[in-house]
Structures are given as structure tokens and as C-alpha cells.
Design an enzyme around this catalytic site. Sequence first.
Site, PDB file in Angstrom:
ATOM      1  N   HIS A  46     -45.733   1.337  47.946  1.00  0.00           N
ATOM      2  CA  HIS A  46     -45.228   0.623  49.127  1.00  0.00           C
ATOM      3  C   HIS A  46     -45.942   1.053  50.411  1.00  0.00           C
ATOM      4  O   HIS A  46     -45.923   0.315  51.402  1.00  0.00           O
ATOM      5  CB  HIS A  46     -43.703   0.763  49.254  1.00  0.00           C
ATOM      6  N   ASP A  76     -43.958   2.422  41.783  1.00  0.00           N
ATOM      7  CA  ASP A  76     -44.193   2.711  43.204  1.00  0.00           C
ATOM      8  C   ASP A  76     -45.196   3.854  43.366  1.00  0.00           C
ATOM      9  O   ASP A  76     -45.013   4.743  44.195  1.00  0.00           O
ATOM     10  CB  ASP A  76     -42.889   3.012  43.945  1.00  0.00           C
ATOM     11  N   SER A 151     -43.032   9.352  52.652  1.00  0.00           N
ATOM     12  CA  SER A 151     -43.252   8.688  51.359  1.00  0.00           C
ATOM     13  C   SER A 151     -44.637   9.006  50.817  1.00  0.00           C
ATOM     14  O   SER A 151     -45.639   8.877  51.524  1.00  0.00           O
ATOM     15  CB  SER A 151     -43.126   7.171  51.512  1.00  0.00           C
TER      16      SER A 151
END
Length: 208
Positions: A46, A76, A151
Site C-alpha cells: 500500500h 500487502d 508502514s
Amino acid sequence: EGSPVSQEVLDAAAPSAVRITNRTCGQVQTGSGFVVGENVIVTNAHVVAAADAVSVETADGARATGQVVTFDPSTDLALVAAAIDRPALPVAAPGDGDQGLVLGFPRGGPFEPSPFEVGEQLSATGYDIYDRAVVRRELLALASALEPGDSGSAVLRADGSVIGVAVAIAPDRRDVAYALSSSELDEMLDGLAGRTLSAPVDTGPCLR
């Protein structure tokens, strides 16, 4: 002071942590990542969705342009090829109660590791990054105050091994975050063994 990771271990690992900047879809998306092979970085899918190229900067200031060479919206995870000469961080299996530091760049700012403790390991059913397909992933629930921009960070155990990849902040529980277990990363890397990772791949549409 009071860090679960010694200064010596942190000093050895920190140069392999990177900030990733993705300027696409009319916005700037920042995330983190870390070196897993020669000139190869792992991050979250992402973070690099819809990117043709991304900017990579190491914790010690080296910069390069990266191309996304593997993109998996289900787990992901993504791999970025970039010419940064930094050592790969070792990957190991996690254990309940493991402690260490998440090697991230919160809010796209400077390198700022965050302490964590593994609360539990779980197999979780959820959606891919486009909220379309149902997927099952091996996750770590972390007691850690992560922020947007973390992230893709390495979840670095006190012994200097990476046991996961930071992926999400719990929307309903304060100071709880989630990481993809290192088993998910191992599976991706094992599937690519022997391949030369240099050709850019499709990184999908913009995220909503």
C-alpha cells in the site's frame, strides 16, 4: 536509555532502514522499508501502490530512486530495487513476548525507532489493499505506538533479527499495531529465489 535493543545492535541495523516516498495519484504517500537483499528493499504494497518509481532514503542519508519489482496486494508486501549499498537484515521467526524496536520514519519524518512487544501471533482473515479480495495472513499483534509512515518498517528483535514487517495501526485499540509475520516475508522471498529482480512490475491502481 531503557531501549529493548542495545545501541550496538541498533547502530548495525539502522543504516539498512529506509524511508520511501511515493508521489502519485495526486498525493505524497510515505512509508518505511528495509534492505533484505543486495539493492533490494521490502515495504508494504500500500506504500508503493500505483507508483512508477519511488524515492528511497536511508536512515544515514543515502538517497536513490527505486523501482517496484514485486507487488503483492494480498499480503500487502512489495519489493523495491534501488542502488543503495547497505547490508540485508537477517530474518527470523517471531516468538510471543519478543521485544525490540520498529525501525520506522513516522509521518515521513526522520528515523525514529519505536519500542514494541509481541502480544500474540495470529492468523487473520481480512481484505487485500483494495478491499476487494478476502485474504488470510499471519500477523503479529504489537504493543507499540506506531504512526502513519511506519508502514513497511522492520520489526527488529533485540537480537538484531527482523521478525515482522509493520503493516497497520489498530483503529480501536490505543498503542496497538500489527505486523506481517516474517513467515509471510520468507514465503515471498523463497518464491523469488534465483530470479533477477530488476524489471519494474505493475503496481495497480490508486488506492481510494
